[in-house]
Write a protein that holds these residues in place. Sequence first.
Motif, PDB file in Angstrom:
ATOM      1  N   HIS A  16       0.905  -1.092   0.075  1.00  0.00           N
ATOM      2  CA  HIS A  16       0.038   0.163   0.013  1.00  0.00           C
ATOM      3  C   HIS A  16       0.691   1.337  -0.011  1.00  0.00           C
ATOM      4  O   HIS A  16       1.732   1.326   0.901  1.00  0.00           O
ATOM      5  N   GLN A  17       0.829   2.097  -0.904  1.00  0.00           N
ATOM      6  CA  GLN A  17       1.662   3.243  -0.994  1.00  0.00           C
ATOM      7  C   GLN A  17       0.840   4.637  -0.907  1.00  0.00           C
ATOM      8  O   GLN A  17      -0.598   4.499  -0.681  1.00  0.00           O
ATOM      9  N   GLN A  18       1.566   5.500  -0.530  1.00  0.00           N
ATOM     10  CA  GLN A  18       0.892   6.700  -0.556  1.00  0.00           C
ATOM     11  C   GLN A  18       0.113   7.374  -1.466  1.00  0.00           C
ATOM     12  O   GLN A  18       0.516   7.123  -2.749  1.00  0.00           O
ATOM     13  N   PRO A  19      -0.923   7.988  -1.215  1.00  0.00           N
ATOM     14  CA  PRO A  19      -1.917   8.425  -2.556  1.00  0.00           C
ATOM     15  C   PRO A  19      -1.103   9.442  -3.137  1.00  0.00           C
ATOM     16  O   PRO A  19      -0.227  10.247  -2.658  1.00  0.00           O
ATOM     17  N   ALA A  20      -1.137   9.587  -4.235  1.00  0.00           N
ATOM     18  CA  ALA A  20      -0.445  10.603  -5.236  1.00  0.00           C
ATOM     19  C   ALA A  20      -0.769  11.956  -5.013  1.00  0.00           C
ATOM     20  O   ALA A  20      -0.157  12.850  -5.227  1.00  0.00           O
ATOM     21  N   SER A  21      -2.046  12.146  -4.310  1.00  0.00           N
ATOM     22  CA  SER A  21      -2.289  13.523  -3.898  1.00  0.00           C
ATOM     23  C   SER A  21      -1.412  14.164  -3.032  1.00  0.00           C
ATOM     24  O   SER A  21      -1.292  15.396  -2.965  1.00  0.00           O
ATOM     25  N   ILE A  22      -0.889  13.311  -2.011  1.00  0.00           N
ATOM     26  CA  ILE A  22      -0.005  13.821  -1.004  1.00  0.00           C
ATOM     27  C   ILE A  22       1.456  14.341  -1.751  1.00  0.00           C
ATOM     28  O   ILE A  22       1.986  15.200  -1.589  1.00  0.00           O
ATOM     29  N   GLN A  23       1.880  13.366  -2.536  1.00  0.00           N
ATOM     30  CA  GLN A  23       2.926  13.929  -3.718  1.00  0.00           C
ATOM     31  C   GLN A  23       2.615  15.166  -4.377  1.00  0.00           C
ATOM     32  O   GLN A  23       3.749  16.013  -4.427  1.00  0.00           O
ATOM     33  N   ASP A  24       1.429  15.329  -4.903  1.00  0.00           N
ATOM     34  CA  ASP A  24       1.258  16.606  -5.646  1.00  0.00           C
ATOM     35  C   ASP A  24       1.277  17.638  -4.802  1.00  0.00           C
ATOM     36  O   ASP A  24       1.712  18.771  -5.109  1.00  0.00           O
ATOM     37  N   LYS A  25       0.654  17.589  -3.423  1.00  0.00           N
ATOM     38  CA  LYS A  25       0.754  18.655  -2.464  1.00  0.00           C
ATOM     39  C   LYS A  25       2.124  19.069  -2.162  1.00  0.00           C
ATOM     40  O   LYS A  25       2.264  20.181  -2.225  1.00  0.00           O
ATOM     41  N   ALA A  26       2.950  18.043  -2.167  1.00  0.00           N
ATOM     42  CA  ALA A  26       4.334  18.370  -1.700  1.00  0.00           C
ATOM     43  C   ALA A  26       5.142  18.982  -2.761  1.00  0.00           C
ATOM     44  O   ALA A  26       5.859  20.080  -2.809  1.00  0.00           O
ATOM     45  N   SER A  27       4.683  18.636  -3.841  1.00  0.00           N
ATOM     46  CA  SER A  27       5.433  19.097  -5.192  1.00  0.00           C
ATOM     47  C   SER A  27       4.843  20.456  -5.512  1.00  0.00           C
ATOM     48  O   SER A  27       5.690  21.595  -5.670  1.00  0.00           O
ATOM     49  N   GLY A  28       3.812  20.708  -4.949  1.00  0.00           N
ATOM     50  CA  GLY A  28       3.160  22.135  -5.259  1.00  0.00           C
ATOM     51  C   GLY A  28       3.900  23.281  -4.173  1.00  0.00           C
ATOM     52  O   GLY A  28       3.836  24.132  -4.415  1.00  0.00           O
ATOM     53  N   LEU A  29       3.933  22.562  -2.833  1.00  0.00           N
ATOM     54  CA  LEU A  29       4.590  23.484  -2.100  1.00  0.00           C
ATOM     55  C   LEU A  29       5.748  23.827  -2.331  1.00  0.00           C
ATOM     56  O   LEU A  29       6.401  24.934  -2.018  1.00  0.00           O
ATOM     57  N   LEU A  30       6.737  22.763  -2.888  1.00  0.00           N
ATOM     58  CA  LEU A  30       8.200  23.235  -3.065  1.00  0.00           C
ATOM     59  C   LEU A  30       8.295  24.215  -4.164  1.00  0.00           C
ATOM     60  O   LEU A  30       9.135  25.027  -4.333  1.00  0.00           O
ATOM     61  N   SER A  31       7.487  23.934  -5.249  1.00  0.00           N
ATOM     62  CA  SER A  31       7.414  24.985  -6.390  1.00  0.00           C
ATOM     63  C   SER A  31       6.918  26.340  -5.797  1.00  0.00           C
ATOM     64  O   SER A  31       7.674  27.328  -6.527  1.00  0.00           O
ATOM     65  N   GLY A  32       5.969  26.505  -4.939  1.00  0.00           N
ATOM     66  CA  GLY A  32       5.595  27.903  -4.289  1.00  0.00           C
ATOM     67  C   GLY A  32       6.717  28.498  -3.635  1.00  0.00           C
ATOM     68  O   GLY A  32       7.002  29.627  -3.686  1.00  0.00           O
ATOM     69  N   LEU A  33       7.523  27.574  -2.880  1.00  0.00           N
ATOM     70  CA  LEU A  33       8.573  28.095  -2.032  1.00  0.00           C
ATOM     71  C   LEU A  33       9.627  28.514  -3.081  1.00  0.00           C
ATOM     72  O   LEU A  33      10.344  29.416  -2.646  1.00  0.00           O
ATOM     73  N   ASN A  34       9.994  27.629  -4.081  1.00  0.00           N
ATOM     74  CA  ASN A  34      10.845  28.113  -4.898  1.00  0.00           C
ATOM     75  C   ASN A  34      10.691  29.429  -5.463  1.00  0.00           C
ATOM     76  O   ASN A  34      11.667  30.306  -5.730  1.00  0.00           O
ATOM     77  N   GLY A  35       9.557  29.729  -5.687  1.00  0.00           N
ATOM     78  CA  GLY A  35       8.942  31.020  -6.244  1.00  0.00           C
ATOM     79  C   GLY A  35       9.230  32.234  -5.360  1.00  0.00           C
ATOM     80  O   GLY A  35       9.644  33.246  -5.647  1.00  0.00           O
ATOM     81  N   GLN A  36       9.028  31.882  -4.058  1.00  0.00           N
ATOM     82  CA  GLN A  36       9.044  32.811  -3.020  1.00  0.00           C
ATOM     83  C   GLN A  36      10.315  33.215  -2.626  1.00  0.00           C
ATOM     84  O   GLN A  36      11.092  34.260  -2.599  1.00  0.00           O
TER      85      GLN A  36
END
Length: 85
Positions: free
Chosen positions: A22-42
């Motif tokens: 059982h693996q983590q849902p892709a939505s958690i990975q998508d959220k983490a990716s979104g946070l990192l891209s937002g942090l990169n912009g900041q």
Amino acid sequence: MATQNTPDFKGSSSSDVQGQQHQQPASIQDKASGLLSGLNGQLKTFGDSAAGQLGKLSTTQKVVGGLALAAGISWLSKAMNKRSA
């Protein structure tokens, strides 16, 4: 039924129950990716702002600031060496 938690190559854990993983849902990975891209912009915005402010300083201010920064790093380094010895 034995449950065994083992970390995978990404550092997250997956459960192995009788051969089923059982693996983590892709939505958690998508959220983490979104946070990192937002942090990169900041960080880019902050870097651009800092570079603009640095360009406004005079040469003397830059030299004095650099010396103060070097002295502070040196002092911190010596303080950390004393503490760990």
